[in-house]
Motif scaffolding. Structure first.
Motif, mmCIF file in Angstrom:
data_model
loop_
_atom_site.group_PDB
_atom_site.id
_atom_site.type_symbol
_atom_site.label_atom_id
_atom_site.label_comp_id
_atom_site.label_asym_id
_atom_site.label_seq_id
_atom_site.Cartn_x
_atom_site.Cartn_y
_atom_site.Cartn_z
ATOM 1 N N THR A 1 0.859 -1.175 0.000
ATOM 2 C CA THR A 1 0.000 0.000 0.000
ATOM 3 C C THR A 1 0.900 1.231 0.000
ATOM 4 O OG1 THR A 1 -1.633 -1.235 1.272
ATOM 5 C CG2 THR A 1 -1.896 1.149 1.183
ATOM 6 N N VAL A 2 0.679 2.133 -0.950
ATOM 7 C CA VAL A 2 1.636 3.216 -1.183
ATOM 8 C C VAL A 2 0.954 4.578 -1.156
ATOM 9 C CG1 VAL A 2 3.104 1.685 -2.557
ATOM 10 C CG2 VAL A 2 1.367 3.096 -3.710
ATOM 11 N N VAL A 3 1.765 5.618 -1.248
ATOM 12 C CA VAL A 3 1.266 6.998 -1.270
ATOM 13 C C VAL A 3 1.493 7.616 -2.643
ATOM 14 C CG1 VAL A 3 1.647 7.381 1.199
ATOM 15 C CG2 VAL A 3 3.477 7.921 -0.441
ATOM 16 N N ASP A 4 0.722 8.650 -2.910
ATOM 17 C CA ASP A 4 0.920 9.491 -4.082
ATOM 18 C C ASP A 4 1.827 10.635 -3.653
ATOM 19 O OD1 ASP A 4 0.809 11.224 -6.205
ATOM 20 O OD2 ASP A 4 -1.379 11.339 -6.294
ATOM 21 N N LEU A 5 3.060 10.647 -4.141
ATOM 22 C CA LEU A 5 4.028 11.636 -3.674
ATOM 23 C C LEU A 5 3.608 13.064 -3.996
ATOM 24 C CD1 LEU A 5 7.497 9.991 -4.367
ATOM 25 C CD2 LEU A 5 6.438 10.484 -2.163
ATOM 26 N N GLU B 1 -2.900 -9.010 13.060
ATOM 27 C CA GLU B 1 -1.973 -7.888 12.914
ATOM 28 C C GLU B 1 -0.839 -8.204 11.935
ATOM 29 O OE1 GLU B 1 -3.411 -8.547 15.946
ATOM 30 O OE2 GLU B 1 -4.614 -6.720 15.725
ATOM 31 N N ARG B 2 -0.452 -9.464 11.821
ATOM 32 C CA ARG B 2 0.600 -9.815 10.863
ATOM 33 C C ARG B 2 0.157 -9.587 9.425
ATOM 34 N NH1 ARG B 2 1.159 -15.257 14.119
ATOM 35 N NH2 ARG B 2 1.863 -14.321 16.075
ATOM 36 N N GLY B 3 -1.146 -9.483 9.218
ATOM 37 C CA GLY B 3 -1.652 -9.212 7.877
ATOM 38 C C GLY B 3 -1.733 -7.739 7.533
ATOM 39 N N LYS B 4 -1.478 -6.847 8.473
ATOM 40 C CA LYS B 4 -1.566 -5.416 8.194
ATOM 41 C C LYS B 4 -0.376 -4.949 7.365
ATOM 42 C CE LYS B 4 -4.637 -4.021 11.874
ATOM 43 N NZ LYS B 4 -5.658 -3.634 10.881
ATOM 44 N N CYS B 5 -0.615 -3.916 6.556
ATOM 45 C CA CYS B 5 0.382 -3.520 5.557
ATOM 46 C C CYS B 5 1.214 -2.304 5.933
ATOM 47 C CB CYS B 5 -0.313 -3.284 4.218
ATOM 48 S SG CYS B 5 -0.990 -4.801 3.513
ATOM 49 N N GLY B 6 1.019 -1.754 7.143
ATOM 50 C CA GLY B 6 1.895 -0.680 7.613
ATOM 51 C C GLY B 6 1.757 0.626 6.874
ATOM 52 N N TYR B 7 0.555 0.915 6.364
ATOM 53 C CA TYR B 7 0.389 2.114 5.545
ATOM 54 C C TYR B 7 0.728 3.391 6.307
ATOM 55 C CZ TYR B 7 -1.839 5.844 2.900
ATOM 56 O OH TYR B 7 -2.075 7.012 2.236
ATOM 57 N N LYS B 8 0.356 3.472 7.588
ATOM 58 C CA LYS B 8 0.638 4.697 8.323
ATOM 59 C C LYS B 8 2.143 4.953 8.423
ATOM 60 C CE LYS B 8 -1.771 3.983 12.051
ATOM 61 N NZ LYS B 8 -2.559 2.806 11.649
ATOM 62 N N LEU B 9 2.948 3.886 8.471
ATOM 63 C CA LEU B 9 4.401 4.076 8.488
ATOM 64 C C LEU B 9 4.878 4.730 7.191
ATOM 65 C CD1 LEU B 9 5.582 0.667 9.991
ATOM 66 C CD2 LEU B 9 5.471 2.884 11.146
ATOM 67 N N ILE B 10 4.278 4.323 6.085
ATOM 68 C CA ILE B 10 4.658 4.897 4.788
ATOM 69 C C ILE B 10 4.240 6.365 4.725
ATOM 70 C CG2 ILE B 10 4.281 4.697 2.300
ATOM 71 C CD1 ILE B 10 3.890 1.612 2.937
ATOM 72 N N GLN B 11 3.082 6.682 5.309
ATOM 73 C CA GLN B 11 2.674 8.084 5.386
ATOM 74 C C GLN B 11 3.674 8.905 6.198
ATOM 75 O OE1 GLN B 11 -1.587 7.238 6.721
ATOM 76 N NE2 GLN B 11 -1.873 9.012 5.415
ATOM 77 N N TYR B 12 4.076 8.399 7.345
ATOM 78 C CA TYR B 12 5.055 9.120 8.160
ATOM 79 C C TYR B 12 6.347 9.338 7.375
ATOM 80 C CZ TYR B 12 2.134 7.331 12.067
ATOM 81 O OH TYR B 12 1.104 6.999 12.904
ATOM 82 N N MET B 13 6.830 8.285 6.755
ATOM 83 C CA MET B 13 8.092 8.378 6.024
ATOM 84 C C MET B 13 7.985 9.335 4.845
ATOM 85 S SD MET B 13 8.875 4.306 6.383
ATOM 86 C CE MET B 13 10.000 4.158 5.012
ATOM 87 N N ALA B 14 6.823 9.357 4.176
ATOM 88 C CA ALA B 14 6.617 10.298 3.075
ATOM 89 C C ALA B 14 6.691 11.735 3.565
ATOM 90 C CB ALA B 14 5.279 10.025 2.399
ATOM 91 N N CYS B 15 6.307 11.958 4.832
ATOM 92 C CA CYS B 15 6.405 13.281 5.449
ATOM 93 C C CYS B 15 7.768 13.525 6.085
ATOM 94 C CB CYS B 15 5.317 13.441 6.506
ATOM 95 S SG CYS B 15 3.642 13.541 5.833
ATOM 96 N N ALA B 16 8.708 12.625 5.835
ATOM 97 C CA ALA B 16 10.068 12.729 6.384
ATOM 98 C C ALA B 16 10.079 12.686 7.900
ATOM 99 C CB ALA B 16 10.781 13.975 5.863
ATOM 100 N N LEU B 17 9.192 11.859 8.474
ATOM 101 C CA LEU B 17 9.189 11.650 9.917
ATOM 102 C C LEU B 17 9.893 10.340 10.237
ATOM 103 C CD1 LEU B 17 5.492 12.463 10.947
ATOM 104 C CD2 LEU B 17 7.393 14.038 10.559
ATOM 105 N N PRO B 18 10.729 10.305 11.261
ATOM 106 C CA PRO B 18 11.225 9.018 11.748
ATOM 107 C C PRO B 18 10.075 8.241 12.369
ATOM 108 C CG PRO B 18 11.846 10.767 13.263
ATOM 109 C CD PRO B 18 11.207 11.441 12.073
#
Length: 366
Positions: free
Chosen positions: A169-173, A267-284
């Motif tokens: 699951t990805v973001v639109d940059l 929970e092992r089936g979750k795709c971590g989308y919120k992590l990708i959102q954080y990283m797209a915002c340059a958040l650790p």
């Protein structure tokens, strides 16, 4: 010139549902550029989902109408080259009936959650017996299964799916422009961000104790985006309403983003989308060492994986106290998104996979 591929996308939700918005709807413009024409028919439209958020359940009349619309969609699917189905066409419909309805057209199944566990891990033995292998049966008949992570892909392979591909699951940059580092007033505490929905805000209770311990060491505010009011005694929180237009500005400027999870099959089936959102915002990021989080977070480079309460306290304390570390990890996370977790990378591949699925199912005529 390649003929357009006509795809009926049977999503679970409209734009208000994160899974449908991110797994299907955000792809519409780019897929069209690659000759894939989507006709999107959600099972649960936005008004129906909002009513569920407001009242805590779906009304019987609304469910009946939703199922009637979906049956009509399936019976009229002959005009399309391919069906692209989010999870399953109709929840709780027995496998023989759903398989019969899907015989009309080749179909692709898309999973960003371990939906099969709502059946095979159900507390009722009768449900496990009648439905426990339903999604496996659908996957085995699909032209393609698209999985958001390795756990989901492994289940599809074991079910006998003829082709399984992992597409995160990805973001639109374009929606995530890089913002200048936030200037925090000397007396203003830093913010730790969490984004989700009222149904997933319960995961914050898993880090309630570490956050209390952290608050005793250093001041911060936990910004809860989309989760409503979350009771966390000893932790200063602020609830921010979610909207598609404001979710990115709400994240930008935080010191870190967190994703706590329990360690269970669901929970092992979750795709971590919120992590990708954080990283797209340059958040650790700081995340539970569970499932897809392990694939997304590069421990010590883009953020930290936490296994214990003490891990959470130490990781967040380091980030709150070290601006240079935050900047370095945030930059590494943004680069990681640009390289593999954005539409610009996944859309051309997804278009190719959908066309290949239709061609293989129809003898290469498209």
């Amino acid at each position: 010139m390649t003929a357009p591929l006509r795809v009926l996308a049977l999503t679970k939700y409209g734009r208000l549902g994160a899974s449908s918005r991110m797994r299907t709807l955000q792809y519409l413009p780019l897929l069209a550029q690659h000759g894939v024409q989507l006709d999107v028919h959600p099972l649960v439209p936005d008004a129906m989902l909002q009513a569920r958020y407001d009242r805590g359940r779906y009304g019987p009349a609304a469910l009946l109408l939703a199922y009637t619309r979906r049956l009509r969609d399936l019976l009229g699917a002959g005009a399309f080259d391919l069906l692209w189905i989010e999870k399953e066409a109709l929840a709780w419909l027995p496998l023989p009936l759903e398989a019969a309805l899907l015989r009309r057209r080749p179909y692709v199944l898309d999973y960003d959650d371990a939906t099969f566990h709502q059946y095979d891990l159900h507390r009722a033995a009768a449900v496990r017996r009648l439905y426990g292998r339903k999604l496996d049966g659908l996957m085995a008949r699909a032209a393609l299964v698209v999985a958001g992570n390795g756990y989901l892909a492994e289940r599809a392979a074991k079910a006998g799916a003829r082709q399984v591909e992992i597409v995160p699951t990805v973001v639109d940059l374009e929606r995530y422009p890089l913002a200048a580092p936030a200037c925090v007033a000397p007396m203003e505490p830093a913010r730790i961000a969490w984004i989700g929905s009222p149904s997933t805000a319960r995961y914050l209770q898993a880090v309630a104790e570490p956050l209390r311990d952290l608050a005793r060491r250093t001041p911060f505010v936990l910004r809860v985006i989309g989760g409503g009011q979350v009771p966390l005694p000893g932790v200063q929180t602020e609830a921010v309403a979610w909207s598609e237009a404001t979710e990115v500005p709400s994240l930008q400027g935080a010191a870190a983003g967190i994703m706590p999870l329990h360690d269970s099959p669901w929970e092992r089936g979750k795709c971590g989308y919120k992590l990708i959102q954080y990283m797209a915002c340059a958040l650790p990021t700081v995340a539970s060492d569970v499932g897809a989080n392990r694939d997304i977070v590069v421990h010590g480079t883009t953020g930290f994986l936490a296994r214990s309460p003490q891990d959470w306290v130490e990781a967040l304390a380091r980030l709150l106290q070290d601006a240079a570390l935050r900047q370095r990890m945030g930059g590494a996370g943004r680069s990681r998104v640009e390289q593999g977790y954005c539409l610009e990378v996944t859309a051309p591949r997804l278009a190719r996979l959908l066309r290949q699925a239709a061609e293989s199912a129809q003898g290469g005529r498209l």
